[in-house]
Design an enzyme around this catalytic site. Structure first.
Site, PDB file in Angstrom:
ATOM      1  N   HIS A  45      19.145 -18.034  -2.377  1.00 43.59           N
ATOM      2  CA  HIS A  45      20.097 -17.928  -1.261  1.00 43.59           C
ATOM      3  C   HIS A  45      20.777 -19.262  -0.965  1.00 43.59           C
ATOM      4  O   HIS A  45      21.952 -19.319  -0.652  1.00 43.59           O
ATOM      5  CB  HIS A  45      19.387 -17.466   0.008  1.00 43.59           C
ATOM      6  CG  HIS A  45      18.879 -16.079  -0.091  1.00 43.59           C
ATOM      7  ND1 HIS A  45      19.650 -15.056  -0.581  1.00 43.59           N
ATOM      8  CD2 HIS A  45      17.684 -15.543   0.204  1.00 43.59           C
ATOM      9  CE1 HIS A  45      18.944 -13.949  -0.566  1.00 43.59           C
ATOM     10  NE2 HIS A  45      17.740 -14.209  -0.104  1.00 43.59           N
ATOM     11  N   ARG A  72      27.542  -7.460 -13.711  1.00 44.52           N
ATOM     12  CA  ARG A  72      26.118  -7.081 -13.851  1.00 44.52           C
ATOM     13  C   ARG A  72      25.818  -5.916 -12.902  1.00 44.52           C
ATOM     14  O   ARG A  72      25.441  -6.138 -11.741  1.00 44.52           O
ATOM     15  CB  ARG A  72      25.227  -8.257 -13.487  1.00 44.52           C
ATOM     16  CG  ARG A  72      25.214  -9.419 -14.466  1.00 44.52           C
ATOM     17  CD  ARG A  72      24.254 -10.507 -13.960  1.00 44.52           C
ATOM     18  NE  ARG A  72      23.868 -11.449 -14.986  1.00 44.52           N
ATOM     19  CZ  ARG A  72      24.352 -12.687 -15.094  1.00 44.52           C
ATOM     20  NH1 ARG A  72      25.263 -13.123 -14.252  1.00 44.52           N
ATOM     21  NH2 ARG A  72      23.913 -13.490 -16.042  1.00 44.52           N
ATOM     22  N   ARG A  92      29.050  -4.154 -17.551  1.00 45.97           N
ATOM     23  CA  ARG A  92      27.842  -3.996 -18.367  1.00 45.97           C
ATOM     24  C   ARG A  92      26.999  -2.858 -17.809  1.00 45.97           C
ATOM     25  O   ARG A  92      26.800  -2.782 -16.591  1.00 45.97           O
ATOM     26  CB  ARG A  92      27.042  -5.298 -18.354  1.00 45.97           C
ATOM     27  CG  ARG A  92      25.778  -5.216 -19.192  1.00 45.97           C
ATOM     28  CD  ARG A  92      25.098  -6.558 -19.309  1.00 45.97           C
ATOM     29  NE  ARG A  92      24.369  -6.911 -18.106  1.00 45.97           N
ATOM     30  CZ  ARG A  92      23.671  -8.038 -17.972  1.00 45.97           C
ATOM     31  NH1 ARG A  92      23.661  -8.929 -18.938  1.00 45.97           N
ATOM     32  NH2 ARG A  92      23.014  -8.300 -16.860  1.00 45.97           N
ATOM     33  N   GLU A 104      22.085 -10.879 -27.566  1.00 48.70           N
ATOM     34  CA  GLU A 104      21.152 -11.747 -26.861  1.00 48.70           C
ATOM     35  C   GLU A 104      19.735 -11.616 -27.417  1.00 48.70           C
ATOM     36  O   GLU A 104      18.775 -12.116 -26.849  1.00 48.70           O
ATOM     37  CB  GLU A 104      21.174 -11.459 -25.347  1.00 48.70           C
ATOM     38  CG  GLU A 104      21.117  -9.998 -24.964  1.00 48.70           C
ATOM     39  CD  GLU A 104      21.316  -9.746 -23.466  1.00 48.70           C
ATOM     40  OE1 GLU A 104      21.302 -10.707 -22.671  1.00 48.70           O
ATOM     41  OE2 GLU A 104      21.467  -8.572 -23.090  1.00 48.70           O
ATOM     42  N   ASN A 160      21.629 -16.863 -22.095  1.00 43.50           N
ATOM     43  CA  ASN A 160      20.393 -17.033 -21.305  1.00 43.50           C
ATOM     44  C   ASN A 160      19.215 -16.381 -22.029  1.00 43.50           C
ATOM     45  O   ASN A 160      18.171 -16.987 -22.234  1.00 43.50           O
ATOM     46  CB  ASN A 160      20.516 -16.377 -19.918  1.00 43.50           C
ATOM     47  CG  ASN A 160      21.753 -16.824 -19.171  1.00 43.50           C
ATOM     48  OD1 ASN A 160      22.282 -17.888 -19.450  1.00 43.50           O
ATOM     49  ND2 ASN A 160      22.217 -16.023 -18.233  1.00 43.50           N
ATOM     50  N   ASP A 161      19.414 -15.115 -22.419  1.00 44.91           N
ATOM     51  CA  ASP A 161      18.338 -14.431 -23.132  1.00 44.91           C
ATOM     52  C   ASP A 161      18.237 -14.901 -24.576  1.00 44.91           C
ATOM     53  O   ASP A 161      17.144 -15.078 -25.096  1.00 44.91           O
ATOM     54  CB  ASP A 161      18.542 -12.908 -23.073  1.00 44.91           C
ATOM     55  CG  ASP A 161      17.998 -12.344 -21.778  1.00 44.91           C
ATOM     56  OD1 ASP A 161      16.879 -12.728 -21.390  1.00 44.91           O
ATOM     57  OD2 ASP A 161      18.696 -11.541 -21.131  1.00 44.91           O
ATOM     58  N   ARG A 202      12.646 -17.872 -19.884  1.00 43.73           N
ATOM     59  CA  ARG A 202      13.761 -18.570 -19.227  1.00 43.73           C
ATOM     60  C   ARG A 202      13.444 -18.950 -17.790  1.00 43.73           C
ATOM     61  O   ARG A 202      14.153 -19.748 -17.176  1.00 43.73           O
ATOM     62  CB  ARG A 202      15.051 -17.715 -19.302  1.00 43.73           C
ATOM     63  CG  ARG A 202      14.979 -16.421 -18.536  1.00 43.73           C
ATOM     64  CD  ARG A 202      16.091 -15.462 -18.968  1.00 43.73           C
ATOM     65  NE  ARG A 202      17.127 -15.322 -17.962  1.00 43.73           N
ATOM     66  CZ  ARG A 202      18.111 -14.431 -18.011  1.00 43.73           C
ATOM     67  NH1 ARG A 202      18.227 -13.616 -19.050  1.00 43.73           N
ATOM     68  NH2 ARG A 202      19.001 -14.349 -17.065  1.00 43.73           N
ATOM     69  N   CYS A 238      29.005 -15.013 -22.165  1.00 47.89           N
ATOM     70  CA  CYS A 238      28.925 -14.790 -20.717  1.00 47.89           C
ATOM     71  C   CYS A 238      27.631 -15.335 -20.128  1.00 47.89           C
ATOM     72  O   CYS A 238      27.374 -15.191 -18.946  1.00 47.89           O
ATOM     73  CB  CYS A 238      29.090 -13.308 -20.385  1.00 47.89           C
ATOM     74  SG  CYS A 238      27.782 -12.275 -21.056  1.00 47.89           S
TER      75      CYS A 238
HETATM   76  C1  PEP Z   1      22.347 -13.581 -20.689  1.00 51.65           C
HETATM   77  O1  PEP Z   1      21.235 -13.209 -21.058  1.00 51.65           O
HETATM   78  O2  PEP Z   1      22.881 -14.636 -21.050  1.00 51.65           O
HETATM   79  C2  PEP Z   1      23.130 -12.746 -19.760  1.00 51.65           C
HETATM   80  C3  PEP Z   1      24.378 -13.030 -19.456  1.00 51.65           C
HETATM   81  O3  PEP Z   1      22.486 -11.690 -19.182  1.00 51.65           O
HETATM   82  P1  PEP Z   1      21.464 -11.846 -17.941  1.00 51.65           P
HETATM   83  O4  PEP Z   1      21.476 -13.282 -17.519  1.00 51.65           O
HETATM   84  O5  PEP Z   1      21.949 -10.921 -16.902  1.00 51.65           O
HETATM   85  O6  PEP Z   1      20.176 -11.426 -18.568  1.00 51.65           O
HETATM   86 MG    MG Z   2      20.663 -11.158 -20.709  1.00 56.20          MG
END
Ligand code: PEP
Ligand code: MG
Length: 568
Positions: free
Chosen positions: A188, A297, A333, A422, A445-446, A456, A493
């Site tokens: 937050h 998302r 998505r 990912e 990220n994944d 992560r 993304c």
């Molecule tokens: C990612 O994994 O980079 C991604 C954009 O999806 P999320 O962060 O929602 O898992």
């Molecule tokens: Mg992801």
């Protein structure tokens, strides 16, 4: 005595820089002991229920004084406070002879553990539960809860953590910056700071202790680099003044762009989109100068739902989400449920490794109808919009999954369909995947966490999840080249695209568009448009030739000489 200079580092949550006085929010909350109650369980039960009711009502009153996102957050916190599950859990401890306060601590411990174990977005709700607990403890003890005072002069606010309830009455124009020891980039504190344009640093270990040791001193904040320095010397003050000046210049610099997207100095068009998770984000996305939405998302809309959203409910919200992007692209998505985003209306069997379990597109096995309802709702919302809507599935591993998703989307008339890449196996299938999809988007990220087998969410393993890791960048390069060969646009993304220098490097690796957080979008656009495409390519080559994240960043930056002029 010469003042001691200390620099601490946290996670940049909202960019900016400042020097000024600070206020350390003390949280002197009464700590209950395990001593048995001498009042009896009825009296303790009554005291607890009354305190919970009062705290819930106070949070609702605060919500009524606010609006928008903060109001929603406060109402959700009031709902957690009055959730009968907490009182029920506590009543067990009261029944075995404990005081109301001790029972509250034990009951909320249980909920905090559950949230922590879920990770991600849910783990960040641990702060809300702790805040509710502290308010209830003060209420039972009859002492005031320590609130943030009104400041006479603009001040840096430092705290262990801030909950929405703490910040409800915050006079944001008097806040120079916010630094918390806890929290994460999606907490937050980060959201509120970004939406008010306040510099913020979260997860800054040791900042509360350092502030206690430097009471009365001033503090320098360089939020772009997550740096906090008490008692800044004249050299650092000058450096911060320079950063502030650069930020000012950057904000007023005209960025080169066309109708199709941002443009490098030698004319290459690069669309830069925003990542969006809630309706409120769309206004900020438009304001940030986004070319549209590169990642919507949808699961974030339904995290607090016990039942699956209906076709009508989904159609309605998607229409509202598309509305601000007339003539622009929106990549929506399908639900990425599971792992750090469990959803009450999808039953996940107990899995020892939920991140490696049934999540994202993999839920199709037991929940194909849920996916079909969502695709139908998207298709119906598309009829009512002039936005250019593209649809993609998360956590796709194999080409046949990609092909099935694309043909299912087409059944609903959704003719721009693709998948996220990912999962490491998908890198090596990217030739085939980019043949069967209309586009792909890389979730760094994944992809980063799975490539390095490093959660992560783990602070201890954060180095592996550094988006400058060469293995991740080499994977991006390989996927981008497959996309170029098959004439399939490849975007990024994940958060890697939100780092201005790295965003520029990703383009140099052959990525055709970026989608990033609204907070950094204009800085990413600055970094990309200040260079030629040739320079971006040289930076990309340098990044993937390195063997460490550190070297990758440094050698890439040496080809992006305008970053320094921009203060990036
Ligand atoms: C990612 O994994 O980079 C991604 C954009 O999806 P999320 O962060 O929602 O898992
Ligand atoms: Mg992801």
């Amino acid at each position: 005595m010469v003042a001691q200079i200390q620099s601490l580092f946290g996670i940049p949550a909202s960019s900016g820089a400042t020097v000024g006085p600070f206020f350390l929010l003390h949280t002197n909350i009464p700590v209950p002991t395990a001593q048995p109650s001498d009042k009896g369980f009825e009296a303790e039960g009554h005291a607890l229920n009354l305190a919970i009711k009062t705290v819930g009502a106070d949070l609702e009153a605060r919500a009524a004084r606010t609006s928008g996102e903060l109001q929603e957050i406060l109402l959700a916190t009031a709902e957690i406070a009055t959730d009968p599950a907490i009182a029920e859990e506590a009543s067990g401890f009261i029944a075995s002879g404990h005081t109301a306060s001790y029972a509250m601590v034990k009951a909320t411990d249980v909920f905090q553990e559950l949230l922590k174990a879920s990770g991600g977005y849910l783990a960040e709700r641990v702060t809300d539960v702790a805040n509710i607990r502290d308010r209830v403890l003060c209420q039972i003890a009859g002492v005031p809860y320590p609130e943030i005072p009104a400041f006479d002069v603009p001040t840096v606010l430092i705290a262990q953590d801030l909950s929405p309830a703490d910040t409800a009455d915050l006079e944001t124009e008097k806040i120079l910056a916010i630094v918390t020891a806890g929290g994460g980039p999606t907490s937050h504190t980060a959201i509120i700071a970004r939406s008010n344009g306040i510099a913020a640093i979260v997860a800054c270990a040791g900042v509360v202790e350092a502030a206690s040791n430097n009471l009365g001193a001033s503090v320098a904040i360089d939020a772009t680099n997550g740096r906090v320095t008490f008692n800044p010397d004249s050299e650092l003050r000058a450096e911060i003044a320079n950063i502030i000046e650069k930020i000012k210049q950057r904000k007023s610099r005209i960025i080169n762009r066309s109708d199709e997207g941002y443009v490098t100095t030698d004319g290459k068009v690069i669309p830069i989109y925003a990542n969006v998770g809630r309706l409120e984000d769309t206004t900020a996305a438009v304001k940030s100068g986004a070319d549209g939405v590169g990642l919507l998302r949808t699961e974030l809309l339904y995290l607090d739902r016990n039942d699956a959203p209906t076709l009508q409910e989904q159609t309605e919200i998607y229409k509202q989400l598309f509305a601000p992007f007339s003539g622009k692209k929106v990549v929506i998505r399908t639900l990425d449920a599971g792992a750090d985003k469990p959803m009450a209306f999808i039953e996940f069997n107990h899995e020892p490794n939920p991140a490696l379990g049934v999540r994202g597109y993999r839920t199709i096995g037991a929940y194909e109808n849920l996916l079909r309802t969502q695709l139908q709702a998207i298709a119906e919302a598309v009829h009512a919009t002039t936005a250019d809507v593209w649809v993609m599935a998360p956590m796709v591993t194999l080409p046949e999954e990609a092909a099935t998703f694309v043909s299912m989307a087409r059944e609903y008339g959704l003719n721009k369909a693709g998948v996220m890449i990912e999962v490491p196996a998908a890198i090596f299938h990217s030739e085939e995947i980019t043949r069967v999809c209309d586009f792909v988007s890389i979730g760094t990220n994944d992809l980063g966490q799975y490539l390095h087998a490093a959660d992560r969410e783990s602070a201890l393993l954060a180095g592996f999840n550094d988006p400058w890791q060469p293995a991740l960048l080499r994977a991006v390069h390989q996927i981008a080249q497959a996309g170029i060969k098959n004439n399939c646009p490849v975007g990024v993304c994940g958060e890697a695209a939100s780092d201005p220098a790295l965003g520029a490097v990703l383009i140099g690796l052959g990525i055709s568009s970026l989608s990033c957080s609204v907070a950094t979008l204009s800085d990413v656009a600055q970094a990309v448009t200040a260079h030629t495409y040739e320079q971006l390519k040289m930076a990309g080559d340098a990044a993937i030739s390195a063997n460490t994240a550190h070297d990758s960043k440094n050698s890439a930056r040496s080809h992006l000489q305008h970053l320094l002029d921009l203060g990036l």
